[in-house]
Scaffold this motif. Structure first.
Motif, short mmCIF file in Angstrom:
data_model
loop_
_atom_site.label_atom_id
_atom_site.label_comp_id
_atom_site.label_asym_id
_atom_site.label_seq_id
_atom_site.Cartn_x
_atom_site.Cartn_y
_atom_site.Cartn_z
N ALA A 70 -14.52 -19.13 25.32
CA ALA A 70 -13.65 -19.26 25.92
C ALA A 70 -12.04 -19.03 24.88
O ALA A 70 -11.19 -18.16 24.93
N GLN A 71 -13.26 -19.05 23.49
CA GLN A 71 -11.86 -17.89 22.50
C GLN A 71 -11.46 -16.20 22.91
O GLN A 71 -10.95 -16.05 22.51
N ARG A 111 -21.35 -25.18 22.06
CA ARG A 111 -20.47 -24.65 21.54
C ARG A 111 -20.06 -23.26 21.46
O ARG A 111 -19.59 -22.40 21.34
N GLU A 149 -17.55 -23.34 23.56
CA GLU A 149 -16.61 -22.47 23.40
C GLU A 149 -15.56 -21.27 22.73
O GLU A 149 -15.24 -21.26 22.64
#
Length: 188
Positions: free
Chosen positions: A20-21, A14, A17
């Motif tokens: 990465a945003q 998580r 992820e």
């Protein structure tokens, strides 16, 4: 935020992820520290201390590489009680039973190590969970989903349907508050 690479002191998919945003690539180097709370330690102090200790533990081995090291820690708190990751299904049921129908707090601390310094920020979010029937909790625990999550639930998974409201950061409840993380990374 421009594209950059850091070391992430976590195994959390998580957190990968969420980074990465922000356009951040990461090399995963989990920290190996004792995550026990200290006597009388407040939940917010606890996560701040652990995030900093994780960053320093990874920096001790990889700090000379010149990459920023990001560490985070999340805990669920009911009053002064710290609800970390459950050790087994019984502990998950006990945690979820306490959280069911409650208003609780999720604290996530983010620490960034760079050039011999660690900077930390804390995100605190209030979460209200509906009253969840025991049979639903049992099914959720049997899925295995709660076993690696503070408070035995993940807001981004099946348990998200139980959350009536949050006052704060959704990404903070997931384990990495984007606003605070971006602030720390920009500071360098």
């Amino acid at each position: 935020m421009h594209q950059q690479k850091i070391i992430l002191a976590s195994r959390s998919p998580r957190r990968v992820e969420l980074l990465a945003q922000l356009g951040v690539q990461c090399e995963i180097v989990p920290a190996d520290i004792d995550e026990s709370s200290l006597p009388g330690e407040d939940p917010a102090q606890y996560v701040l201390r652990l995030a900093q200790e994780k960053a320093l533990a990874v920096a001790a081995v990889h700090g000379q590489r010149g990459l920023s090291i990001l560490a985070a820690d999340t805990t669920v708190a009911l009053g002064q009680d710290i609800l970390g990751k459950p050790a087994d299904a019984g502990e998950a049921m006990a945690m979820l039973s306490r959280l069911s129908g409650s208003l609780h707090v999720v604290h996530t601390a983010v620490a960034v190590y760079q050039a011999g310094q660690v900077r930390c920020l804390l995100n605190t979010t209030e979460v209200e969970m509906m009253q969840v029937p025991q049979v639903v909790l049992q099914d959720y625990i049997a899925s295995g989903e709660p076993m690696d999550k503070a408070g035995a639930y993940g807001i981004q998974g099946r348990a998200g349907a139980w959350i009536k409201r949050i006052d704060g950061s959704y990404s903070g409840v997931m384990g990495l508050p984007l606003h605070e993380t971006a602030q720390l990374l920009h500071a360098w």
